[in-house]
Design a protein around this motif. Structure first.
Motif, short mmCIF file in Angstrom:
data_model
loop_
_atom_site.label_atom_id
_atom_site.label_comp_id
_atom_site.label_asym_id
_atom_site.label_seq_id
_atom_site.Cartn_x
_atom_site.Cartn_y
_atom_site.Cartn_z
N ASP A 25 13.13 2.13 -14.12
CA ASP A 25 13.02 0.68 -13.90
C ASP A 25 13.02 0.34 -12.42
OD1 ASP A 25 12.72 0.00 -16.45
OD2 ASP A 25 14.79 -0.71 -16.78
N ARG A 29 9.58 -1.10 -10.20
CA ARG A 29 9.53 -2.36 -9.47
C ARG A 29 8.90 -2.17 -8.10
NH1 ARG A 29 15.14 -3.71 -9.11
NH2 ARG A 29 15.59 -2.36 -10.88
N LEU A 30 9.10 -0.99 -7.54
CA LEU A 30 8.52 -0.72 -6.22
C LEU A 30 7.09 -0.20 -6.35
CD1 LEU A 30 11.64 1.02 -4.73
CD2 LEU A 30 10.76 -1.19 -4.06
N GLY A 31 6.63 -0.04 -7.58
CA GLY A 31 5.27 0.43 -7.78
C GLY A 31 5.18 1.92 -8.02
N ILE A 33 5.17 4.51 -10.52
CA ILE A 33 5.10 4.76 -11.97
C ILE A 33 4.29 6.04 -12.18
CG2 ILE A 33 5.31 2.36 -12.73
CD1 ILE A 33 2.25 2.27 -12.80
N ARG A 55 1.41 3.49 -2.18
CA ARG A 55 1.02 2.07 -2.18
C ARG A 55 1.52 1.33 -0.95
NH1 ARG A 55 -0.51 1.64 -7.52
NH2 ARG A 55 0.74 2.92 -8.91
N ALA A 56 1.31 1.92 0.23
CA ALA A 56 1.70 1.29 1.49
C ALA A 56 3.20 1.01 1.57
CB ALA A 56 0.92 -0.01 1.71
N THR A 57 3.97 1.73 0.80
CA THR A 57 5.42 1.60 0.86
C THR A 57 6.01 2.92 1.36
OG1 THR A 57 5.38 0.15 -1.05
CG2 THR A 57 7.49 1.14 -0.50
N SER A 84 -5.08 1.90 3.11
CA SER A 84 -4.27 0.76 3.53
C SER A 84 -3.54 1.12 4.81
CB SER A 84 -3.29 0.38 2.44
OG SER A 84 -2.55 1.53 2.08
N PRO A 85 -3.23 0.10 5.60
CA PRO A 85 -2.58 0.39 6.85
C PRO A 85 -1.23 1.00 6.57
CG PRO A 85 -2.47 -1.94 6.36
CD PRO A 85 -3.35 -1.31 5.33
N TYR B 60 10.91 -7.64 -6.03
CA TYR B 60 9.66 -6.96 -6.37
C TYR B 60 9.16 -7.40 -7.74
CZ TYR B 60 10.73 -3.99 -2.48
OH TYR B 60 11.00 -3.55 -1.22
N SER B 61 10.10 -7.88 -8.54
CA SER B 61 9.78 -8.24 -9.91
C SER B 61 10.89 -9.15 -10.40
CB SER B 61 9.73 -6.96 -10.74
OG SER B 61 10.08 -7.23 -12.07
N GLY B 64 13.88 -6.99 -13.34
CA GLY B 64 14.94 -6.02 -13.07
C GLY B 64 16.32 -6.63 -13.08
N THR B 91 -0.69 -6.87 5.06
CA THR B 91 -0.84 -5.48 5.44
C THR B 91 -0.41 -4.53 4.33
OG1 THR B 91 1.37 -5.24 6.37
CG2 THR B 91 -0.34 -6.11 7.83
N ALA B 92 0.17 -5.06 3.27
CA ALA B 92 0.54 -4.21 2.13
C ALA B 92 0.23 -4.97 0.86
CB ALA B 92 2.02 -3.83 2.20
N GLU B 94 -1.55 -4.40 -1.88
CA GLU B 94 -1.45 -3.78 -3.20
C GLU B 94 -0.07 -3.94 -3.79
OE1 GLU B 94 -2.65 0.29 -3.32
OE2 GLU B 94 -1.72 0.62 -5.28
N ARG B 95 0.93 -3.74 -2.93
CA ARG B 95 2.23 -3.77 -3.54
C ARG B 95 2.83 -5.16 -3.60
NH1 ARG B 95 6.70 -1.97 0.17
NH2 ARG B 95 7.40 -4.07 0.45
N ASN B 175 -0.86 -4.47 -16.99
CA ASN B 175 0.07 -3.70 -16.17
C ASN B 175 -0.07 -4.19 -14.73
OD1 ASN B 175 1.33 -1.89 -14.51
ND2 ASN B 175 0.97 -0.18 -15.91
N ILE B 177 1.06 -3.37 -11.92
CA ILE B 177 0.89 -2.39 -10.84
C ILE B 177 -0.56 -1.92 -10.76
CG2 ILE B 177 1.60 -0.13 -10.00
CD1 ILE B 177 4.29 -0.65 -11.42
N LEU B 178 -1.13 -1.61 -11.95
CA LEU B 178 -2.52 -1.13 -11.96
C LEU B 178 -3.48 -2.25 -11.59
CD1 LEU B 178 -2.42 1.15 -15.13
CD2 LEU B 178 -2.11 1.75 -12.71
#
Lengths: 93, 580
Positions: A25, A29-31, A33, A55-57, A84-85, B60-61, B64, B91-92, B94-95, B175, B177-178
């Motif tokens: 979980d 949340r941080l992506g 998976i 994912r840029a993290t 991604s940067p 982030y969500s 949680g 700059t980020a 996607e996430r 989903n 994330i996807l």
């Protein structure tokens, strides 16, 4: 070949195949998976934790927790897309 | 007409900056995860309408179970704002898109704020905002901290969104994330260049620890060096003001005049003179490190030693905050997710010397050397103090985690935000006005009544004996065991309201003209140990109570550091006696 995320050496990439339910979980949340491509950037000077990029993290995880995440290897050619940067080839000298 | 607006977004996307720009508030922002826990409120007016905004904690969500997520989710459920502004990191993308997609499903009236566009530009990153707007079926406003107009535009788009009466149709999330990955790829016209990899240096095998130590030393050096002259000037100015005030009060009875001048004004002035200059330098420096994003790196480096003691690197961050003010450090422990680890960090925070103790430590550095210490020597002494305090904190944390706070180790994950260029102007205003003045104000509101009380105590007599010297003499045997003197121990006890009071109090009790005569070489060393390790000040203790709501833990927060101080002082004294 499948192994624990903690086995990844700095610079090595992998694709997440399974995440232990205890962590799933929080990491989702941080992506992070199953299916996520990630790369180990570096280890801390004392060997633990290590920093992973996806994912840029940039996320730091202890070896103990990283071991609960399984990854399959990626060929160098499929290593994380540089789209991604923040993604670059930095690792421990 | 009042419209409700809420701001949501991931941690570290500059959400608080956007909120401040919209509302004109100066909410403290920091480049690390979990800085904002309680929602902040503010508002603005635009064309006859009023907008009341809430800045939700960075998440982030909403699904949680972290404290921030619960606060955000509960707030949204209870209030369902008319407009929900989702702040994304350009700059980020996607996430940060994951949260936008999740929110879209339940709160369709979205405005997307595409923040950090200045940074995206520097990296050469190009995004198709129209495509993004289409993909999210919400207006997209690019914003950048260096352009005020971009926020003006955001206000107008929020107004337009609030004015439309038709309720948009919720879009069920697949989903997220996807979906986020797909959208991000579709709207990225030109991927940005990679950022410079500073972590190679900051977390490098050979460079990391020396750099961390050098940073600590540099902060102390600049604080000591910069504070010397202003402290002296301020003291002279405040003394002059005192004389002036004295002449003005000619008509008052002698006793009243003495209470006001020697008691209230004298104590307040001394506290201001010793405290304000170091604080006015330390807080901006600390904010600078925070803005740069260096603190999470420090926490990461510290994780290994803390993990060995059953805690985590975030405790290091709480100690850094405690270095400014222990009450802040105790509140800061909220960033530790695991309950028992958090309690351990909270109970040991007072072992980190706060700003209020710096003046005493700086004075003692000189006394221990036997001559006026140079700023380099003083900074080295302070660094040493910090290392000692860190070692004791680690040992005590380990002890707590093996006894009353036994439990499994929590999962540790820490995000490393990209290093960001700090904005110096805003940083100065924020740390000087917000933190420095707030802490100073609190110290002064304590100092003034404490000054009056001390003055009264100084006058009280039992029979033909003055009370304070009598108390000091009574404490003397106990104080000797700790390598201190009666007056010093009494000063430590009476400075419970604020550590800054210690030196003024010791002077008052002994009637000495300057602090140097209060100490011998031995007592100076023991006093330094006791300054590092003794009970937390009343404000800190009150904060512990507020955070735990438990008499047991509050009592332990009081007793634990006291016991450590007594033990270490007795040990130091024994060693000194054996050596001499």
């Amino acid at each position: 070949m499948e192994r624990g995320l903690d086995c990844l050496r700095p610079g090595e990439g992998g694709i997440v195949t399974r995440v232990d339910p205890a962590l799933a979980d929080a990491l989702a949340r941080l992506g992070l998976i199953p299916g996520t491509t990630l790369r180990c950037l570096r280890r801390c000077p004392l060997g633990d934790p290590a920093v992973y990029r996806f994912r840029a993290t940039d996320l730091a995880l202890r070896g103990r927790d990283a071991a609960k995440i399984r990854v399959s290897s990626v060929e160098a050619a499929d290593a994380p897309r540089d789209d991604s940067p923040g993604r670059e080839d930095g690792n421990d000298p | 007409m009042i419209h409700s607006v809420a701001l949501a977004g991931n941690p570290n996307v500059g959400k608080s900056t956007v909120f401040n720009a919209l509302t004109g508030l100066r909410q403290h922002t920091g480049n690390w995860t979990g800085k904002t826990v309680d929602p902040a409120r503010g508002g603005w007016s635009l064309e006859e309408a009023r907008y009341e905004a809430v800045d939700l904690p960075g998440v982030y969500s909403l699904a949680g179970g972290s404290p921030e997520e619960r606060v955000a989710a509960r707030w949204l459920e209870a209030n369902s704002p008319e407009t929900l502004v989702v702040v994304l990191d350009a700059t980020a993308l996607e996430r940060s898109l994951g949260l936008a997609l999740e929110l879209r499903a339940a709160h369709p009236r979205l405005v997307i704020c595409l923040n950090l566009m200045d940074e995206a530009e520097r990296l050469g990153l190009e995004l198709d905002t129209e495509a993004l707007s289409e993909a999210l079926s919400a207006p997209v406003v690019p914003t950048r901290a260096d352009r005020k107009q971009s926020y003006e535009r955001l206000r107008r788009v929020i107004a337009a969104r609030a004015a439309t009466r038709d309720a948009p149709i919720p879009v069920p999330a697949g989903n997220p994330i996807l979906e986020a990955a797909r959208i991000a790829a579709a709207v990225t016209r030109q991927p940005g260049r990679p950022r410079r990899d500073w972590d190679r240096l900051l977390l490098g095998k050979r460079s990391a620890w020396p750099l961390l130590l050098a940073l600590l030393f540099a902060v102390f050096y600049l604080t000591v060096r910069g504070a010397n002259l202003p402290s002296a000037l301020l003291e002279r100015a405040l003394n002059r003001l005192g004389e002036l005030l004295g002449r003005r009060m000619g008509g008052l009875p002698e006793g009243m005049k003495s209470l006001l001048l020697d008691g209230i004004y004298g104590t307040t002035a001394r506290v201001t003179a010793v405290m304000l200059p170091p604080m006015a330098i330390f807080f901006p420096l600390f904010s600078l490190l925070e803005d740069l994003g260096l603190l999470p790196r420090a926490a990461l480096l510290l994780d290994r030693p803390f993990a060995a003691c059953g805690s985590c690197g975030r405790q290091g961050l709480c100690m850094c905050m405690g270095c400014g003010c222990n009450a802040v450090g105790v509140t800061g422990c909220r960033i530790i997710p695991d309950g028992k680890e958090r309690l351990a960090a909270l109970l040991t925070n007072a072992l980190t010397p706060c700003n209020g103790r710096f003046p005493t430590l700086i004075l003692l550095a000189g006394l221990l050397l036997g001559r006026a210490a140079s700023p380099v020597e003083t900074a080295a002494f302070l660094t040493l103090c910090m290392l000692l305090s860190a070692a004791v904190t680690l040992a005590l944390t380990a002890l707590l985690r093996k006894t009353v706070l036994r439990g499994r180790e929590g999962v540790f994950s820490l995000e490393l935000p990209p290093l960001r260029r700090p904005r110096l102007g805003r940083l100065l205003v924020r740390s000087l006005l917000d933190q420095t003045l707030r802490v100073l104000g609190r110290a002064l509101t304590v100092a003034a009544p404490a000054g009056a009380l001390i003055w009264l105590l100084g006058r009280l007599r039992i029979g033909d004996q003055a009370l304070l010297p009598l108390l000091a003499r009574g404490l003397d045997p106990a104080a000797r065991l700790l390598g201190l003197t009666g007056p010093l121990l009494l000063a430590f006890l009476l400075s419970f309201p604020a550590n800054e009071l210690l030196l003024p109090l010791a002077l008052l009790i002994t009637g000495a003209g300057e602090p140097a005569v209060l100490f011998s070489a031995h007592t100076a060393l023991c006093a330094a140990v006791f300054t590092l390790f003794h009970w937390p000040c009343s404000t800190t203790l009150q904060t512990v109570w507020h955070e735990t709501k438990s008499p047991k833990w509050t009592l332990l927060a009081l007793l634990l550091p006291s016991a450590v101080g007594v033990l270490l002082c007795a040990l130091t004294r024994t060693l000194l006696i054996l050596l001499s």
